[in-house]
Design a protein around this motif. Structure first.
Motif, PDB file in Angstrom:
ATOM      1  N   MET A  63       0.812  -1.212   0.000  1.00 16.38           N
ATOM      2  CA  MET A  63       0.000   0.000   0.000  1.00 16.38           C
ATOM      3  C   MET A  63       0.854   1.274   0.000  1.00 16.38           C
ATOM      4  SD  MET A  63      -3.068  -0.983  -0.233  1.00 16.38           S
ATOM      5  CE  MET A  63      -2.860  -2.605  -0.955  1.00 16.38           C
TER       6      MET A  63
ATOM      7  N   GLN B 172      -3.223  -4.763   6.741  1.00 13.64           N
ATOM      8  CA  GLN B 172      -3.542  -4.649   5.320  1.00 13.64           C
ATOM      9  C   GLN B 172      -4.819  -3.848   5.090  1.00 13.64           C
ATOM     10  OE1 GLN B 172      -1.822  -6.778   2.322  1.00 13.64           O
ATOM     11  NE2 GLN B 172      -2.326  -4.639   2.001  1.00 13.64           N
ATOM     12  N   THR B 173      -5.846  -4.140   5.879  1.00 13.83           N
ATOM     13  CA  THR B 173      -7.136  -3.481   5.721  1.00 13.83           C
ATOM     14  C   THR B 173      -7.019  -1.970   5.929  1.00 13.83           C
ATOM     15  OG1 THR B 173      -8.336  -5.458   6.423  1.00 13.83           O
ATOM     16  CG2 THR B 173      -9.504  -3.364   6.578  1.00 13.83           C
TER      17      THR B 173
ATOM     18  N   TYR C 199      -4.816  -0.183   3.348  1.00 11.48           N
ATOM     19  CA  TYR C 199      -5.562  -0.026   2.102  1.00 11.48           C
ATOM     20  C   TYR C 199      -6.417   1.235   2.151  1.00 11.48           C
ATOM     21  CZ  TYR C 199      -9.371  -0.681  -1.239  1.00 11.48           C
ATOM     22  OH  TYR C 199     -10.297  -0.478  -2.235  1.00 11.48           O
ATOM     23  N   GLU C 200      -7.094   1.459   3.279  1.00 10.07           N
ATOM     24  CA  GLU C 200      -7.932   2.657   3.402  1.00 10.07           C
ATOM     25  C   GLU C 200      -7.085   3.922   3.354  1.00 10.07           C
ATOM     26  OE1 GLU C 200     -10.973   2.731   3.056  1.00 10.07           O
ATOM     27  OE2 GLU C 200     -11.655   0.704   3.505  1.00 10.07           O
TER      28      GLU C 200
ATOM     29  N   ARG D 277      -4.295   4.206   1.677  1.00  8.85           N
ATOM     30  CA  ARG D 277      -3.906   4.390   0.277  1.00  8.85           C
ATOM     31  C   ARG D 277      -5.057   4.933  -0.568  1.00  8.85           C
ATOM     32  NH1 ARG D 277       0.205   3.690  -2.705  1.00  8.85           N
ATOM     33  NH2 ARG D 277       0.010   3.420  -4.957  1.00  8.85           N
TER      34      ARG D 277
END
Length: 245
Positions: free
Chosen positions: A28, A150-151, A154-155, A157
């Motif tokens: 990310m 990761q979750t 991602y937000e 990014r």
């Protein structure tokens, strides 16, 4: 901008999780990893699970306390998967990403993840300006550390990309030039005449061909430049068929 977003892992017990978190970060675009009092420092298992994110792992800082990890940060968001006696300002993951991106131009910001088994302590959560909770399945809300990293990364990014697009409006689809209605009608007329000339459509019995083609092109909504290409193709077909007559 992403270089000033710090991912902080507190008292991580499994070295493989550190490597997996580093990999999640790098996918990310995040690179600043801080480890607070890990049970064991990164090792070969960390490196193996980091895969191509060995640079993030190699540059990770190890500190003794969360206070030390975030001392220069203007915004600290702590992950929390369970209710606490003392309510605290909460963010959804999407709002968390937007909040971090909106404030990172001013100072470093931190996203803090707790222990694999019981998260962050109440004292550690009180060092955070906001808490964020991933709205997982209430019947099975257990996320492993790397998945949580990761979750939320991602937000972050996505918020970053949205901001970048807003700062470069020439890349926005809203600024694409589309043909006027009269231009489309000219194209449809040109297309129909070409199809009649090539005998694809029988003039006396045209059927539903043009209606279906109109529906297809309306659905595709060609841009002005694309329509010009299509008109050029039709003109080329027209020249070829005229030369054969």
């Amino acid at each position: 901008m992403l270089e000033n977003i710090r991912v902080v892992l507190v008292n991580t017990s499994h070295t493989g999780n550190i490597g997996s978190a580093a990999r999640a970060m790098k996918t990310m675009g995040l690179s600043q990893l801080v480890l607070v009092d890990p049970v064991s420092p990164p090792d070969g298992k960390s490196s193996a699970l980091a895969a191509g994110a060995g640079d993030v792992l190699a540059n990770a800082r190890i500190v003794d306390t969360l206070e030390e990890a975030v001392t220069d940060c203007g915004l600290v968001v702590g992950t929390s998967a369970r209710s606490r006696t003392l309510s605290w300002p909460m963010l959804e993951p999407r709002g968390c990403g937007e909040k971090l991106i909106s404030e990172v131009p001013k100072y470093p910001v931190a996203l803090v993840f707790g222990r694999e088994n019981n998260g962050l302590s109440n004292e550690e959560l009180q060092l955070c300006h906001f808490h964020v909770c991933i709205p997982a399945n209430p019947d099975y809300s257990s996320l492993n550390l790397a998945a949580a990293v990761q979750t939320l990364c991602y937000e972050v990014r996505m918020a970053y990309l949205n901001l970048t697009r807003s700062q470069h409006p020439e890349n926005h689809p809203e600024n694409t030039e589309y043909p006027l209605s009269e231009d489309l009608e000219g194209f449809y007329s040109h297309l129909e005449q070409t199809l009649i000339k090539t005998n694809f459509i029988i003039a006396k019995h045209p059927g539903m061909v043009m209606t279906k083609l109109r529906r297809m092109f309306n659905r595709a909504r060609p841009e002005s430049q694309e329509l010009n290409i299509l008109r050029g193709i039709l003109a080329s077909i027209g020249k070829t068929t005229s030369n054969k007559e």
